[in-house]
Scaffold this motif. Structure first.
Motif, PDB file in Angstrom:
ATOM      1  N   ASN A 205       0.863  -1.180   0.000  1.00 46.59           N
ATOM      2  CA  ASN A 205       0.000   0.000   0.000  1.00 46.59           C
ATOM      3  C   ASN A 205       0.899   1.229   0.000  1.00 46.59           C
ATOM      4  O   ASN A 205       1.624   1.480   0.966  1.00 46.59           O
ATOM      5  CB  ASN A 205      -0.900   0.005   1.238  1.00 46.59           C
ATOM      6  N   ARG A 206       0.862   1.966  -1.086  1.00 50.17           N
ATOM      7  CA  ARG A 206       1.688   3.155  -1.202  1.00 50.17           C
ATOM      8  C   ARG A 206       0.787   4.375  -1.405  1.00 50.17           C
ATOM      9  O   ARG A 206       0.129   4.515  -2.429  1.00 50.17           O
ATOM     10  CB  ARG A 206       2.668   3.030  -2.365  1.00 50.17           C
ATOM     11  N   GLY A 207       0.768   5.226  -0.384  1.00 53.20           N
ATOM     12  CA  GLY A 207      -0.051   6.431  -0.459  1.00 53.20           C
ATOM     13  C   GLY A 207      -1.530   6.136  -0.553  1.00 53.20           C
ATOM     14  O   GLY A 207      -2.266   6.910  -1.184  1.00 53.20           O
ATOM     15  N   GLY A 208      -1.983   5.029   0.038  1.00 51.85           N
ATOM     16  CA  GLY A 208      -3.395   4.670  -0.013  1.00 51.85           C
ATOM     17  C   GLY A 208      -3.789   3.874  -1.236  1.00 51.85           C
ATOM     18  O   GLY A 208      -4.944   3.472  -1.367  1.00 51.85           O
ATOM     19  N   LEU A 212       0.832  -4.544  -6.648  1.00 49.66           N
ATOM     20  CA  LEU A 212       1.479  -5.840  -6.535  1.00 49.66           C
ATOM     21  C   LEU A 212       2.871  -5.728  -7.136  1.00 49.66           C
ATOM     22  O   LEU A 212       3.027  -5.421  -8.317  1.00 49.66           O
ATOM     23  CB  LEU A 212       0.662  -6.895  -7.280  1.00 49.66           C
ATOM     24  N   ASP A 213       3.888  -5.944  -6.303  1.00 54.51           N
ATOM     25  CA  ASP A 213       5.280  -5.849  -6.747  1.00 54.51           C
ATOM     26  C   ASP A 213       5.815  -7.234  -7.060  1.00 54.51           C
ATOM     27  O   ASP A 213       5.712  -8.155  -6.237  1.00 54.51           O
ATOM     28  CB  ASP A 213       6.148  -5.199  -5.666  1.00 54.51           C
ATOM     29  N   LEU A 214       6.418  -7.382  -8.235  1.00 55.60           N
ATOM     30  CA  LEU A 214       6.983  -8.654  -8.678  1.00 55.60           C
ATOM     31  C   LEU A 214       8.468  -8.466  -8.967  1.00 55.60           C
ATOM     32  O   LEU A 214       8.849  -7.530  -9.668  1.00 55.60           O
ATOM     33  CB  LEU A 214       6.283  -9.153  -9.949  1.00 55.60           C
ATOM     34  N   VAL A 289       5.476  -3.818 -11.515  1.00 55.35           N
ATOM     35  CA  VAL A 289       4.406  -3.405 -10.610  1.00 55.35           C
ATOM     36  C   VAL A 289       3.069  -3.570 -11.328  1.00 55.35           C
ATOM     37  O   VAL A 289       2.933  -3.164 -12.494  1.00 55.35           O
ATOM     38  CB  VAL A 289       4.583  -1.942 -10.156  1.00 55.35           C
ATOM     39  N   VAL A 290       2.093  -4.177 -10.636  1.00 51.68           N
ATOM     40  CA  VAL A 290       0.748  -4.356 -11.179  1.00 51.68           C
ATOM     41  C   VAL A 290      -0.205  -3.489 -10.365  1.00 51.68           C
ATOM     42  O   VAL A 290      -0.241  -3.568  -9.141  1.00 51.68           O
ATOM     43  CB  VAL A 290       0.298  -5.830 -11.093  1.00 51.68           C
ATOM     44  N   THR A 291      -0.976  -2.652 -11.052  1.00 51.63           N
ATOM     45  CA  THR A 291      -2.006  -1.836 -10.416  1.00 51.63           C
ATOM     46  C   THR A 291      -3.336  -2.130 -11.091  1.00 51.63           C
ATOM     47  O   THR A 291      -3.388  -2.711 -12.189  1.00 51.63           O
ATOM     48  CB  THR A 291      -1.679  -0.341 -10.523  1.00 51.63           C
ATOM     49  N   VAL A 292      -4.443  -1.720 -10.462  1.00 54.56           N
ATOM     50  CA  VAL A 292      -5.776  -2.004 -10.984  1.00 54.56           C
ATOM     51  C   VAL A 292      -6.629  -0.740 -10.947  1.00 54.56           C
ATOM     52  O   VAL A 292      -6.561   0.050  -9.994  1.00 54.56           O
ATOM     53  CB  VAL A 292      -6.449  -3.145 -10.185  1.00 54.56           C
ATOM     54  N   PRO A 302     -10.237   1.270  -2.615  1.00 63.68           N
ATOM     55  CA  PRO A 302      -9.034   0.551  -2.168  1.00 63.68           C
ATOM     56  C   PRO A 302      -9.312  -0.883  -1.721  1.00 63.68           C
ATOM     57  O   PRO A 302      -8.502  -1.772  -1.980  1.00 63.68           O
ATOM     58  CB  PRO A 302      -8.530   1.414  -1.001  1.00 63.68           C
ATOM     59  N   ALA A 303     -10.453  -1.105  -1.067  1.00 60.89           N
ATOM     60  CA  ALA A 303     -10.773  -2.457  -0.603  1.00 60.89           C
ATOM     61  C   ALA A 303     -10.934  -3.406  -1.783  1.00 60.89           C
ATOM     62  O   ALA A 303     -10.498  -4.568  -1.740  1.00 60.89           O
ATOM     63  CB  ALA A 303     -12.033  -2.436   0.249  1.00 60.89           C
TER      64      ALA A 303
END
Length: 317
Positions: A205-208, A212-214, A289-292, A302-303
């Motif tokens: 969790n970075r800045g809210g 996912l870090d690979l 890095v994977v974000t959604v 966020p949840a």
């Protein structure tokens, strides 16, 4: 006199509490926790240059710290060592060749601490003359190149790389040796145990914002992610609807874990509908890095982001 003699060990232990004495049922034992906490690094033993480096190594080296942790007086017990176990499964080949672009490696279905003694056995049996050996770093250096070992993306697996001559031919020889010797009891290496502790899939969790870090380069991260999205989920839970390799994007339909656990849908006889998301894969050197977001690129709760990324992470670990 007998009653007095009976309690003498307890009195002695109480008087020596500061020296590390501890009770154990009817007797006492020597508690070394204080010694471990106050231990100091000693100068390593120097061996002659002509000594065989395969046979003489640090049996229990102290790994380098990778965080800002420091010991304090609040620590009462020395931590226990992590268990060493093989990740070998019944339907998983012990060693198999893998390739991504021009990169070749060997995926071994066992923890690095179990593979390391076998790599040393390969070096001995094939007459390899090491110039340097680093068990904690998983490297065997030779005049012609090196053989390296590290934890695989999944826990309990290992990756072997070789740059001695032809990489594919070198790995093929190592694979044949491992396939023929993996059932033999070679034990595990305490010196290589730090290799088993590297976490290569991390949910942060970075800045809210959840991501996912690979610990993978872009090409490998895309291949692993694509495979798990296609095969790691039930079709009713997650479906890949589209992809854009050049942009590093996956478009998916995902059904949240609590969507089919009851609620208003069951009252009216309706089936829960999946949500549509966009996964973004960004890579830099050997990390990805994977974000959604929503399918339109807009932020989501966020949840919801955490649940989806955690579900993906569980298939990669």
């Amino acid at each position: 006199m007998k009653p007095i003699l009976k309690w003498m060990p307890l009195m002695l232990c109480s008087s020596l509490a500061l020296s590390g004495c501890g009770l154990f049922q009817d007797g006492y034992y020597y508690d070394r926790n204080v010694e471990y906490q106050k231990a100091e690094m000693a100068k390593p033993l120097e061996l002659p240059a002509s000594s065989n480096q395969v046979r003489y190594q640090d049996s229990m080296p102290v790994p380098e710290a990778d965080s800002d942790f420091s010991a304090s007086d609040a620590i009462d017990d020395a931590p226990r060592p992590q268990p060493l176990a093989s990740g070998q499964g019944d339907d998983q080949p012990y060693a198999e060749m893998r390739q991504a672009g021009s990169e070749h490696w060997l995926l071994v279905d066992a923890a690095p601490a179990s593979v390391w003694p076998r790599l040393q056995g390969f070096a001995v049996d094939h007459g390899v003359n090491p110039t340097a050996i680093n068990a904690a770093g998983g490297r065997i250096e030779t005049a012609q190149g090196s053989v390296s070992l590290r934890q695989g993306l999944r826990s309990g697996t290992s990756e072997v790389r070789c740059d001695i001559g032809s990489s594919a031919q070198c790995l093929s020889s190592i694979k044949a040796y491992l396939d023929n010797n993996h059932t033999a009891d070679s034990g595990v290496s305490l010196a290589a145990q730090p290799l088993d502790q590297s976490e290569r899939v991390k949910l942060r969790n970075r800045g809210g914002n959840w991501e996912l870090d690979l610990a993978l380069d872009g090409e490998r991260a895309w291949s692993e992610l694509y495979y798990q999205l296609q095969n790691g989920f039930d079709d009713n839970r997650l479906t890949v609807t589209d992809q854009n390799r050049s942009a590093g994007q996956f478009f998916i339909d995902y059904l949240p874990l609590d969507a089919d656990d009851g609620g208003w849908f069951n009252w009216f006889g309706s089936d829960p509908q999946p949500n549509r998301y966009r996964l973004q894969l960004d890579s830099n050197a050997g990390n990805s890095v994977v974000t959604v977001t929503g399918s339109d690129g807009q932020p989501i709760e966020p949840a919801a982001a955490r649940e989806l990324l955690d579900a993906i992470a569980s298939t990669l670990r």
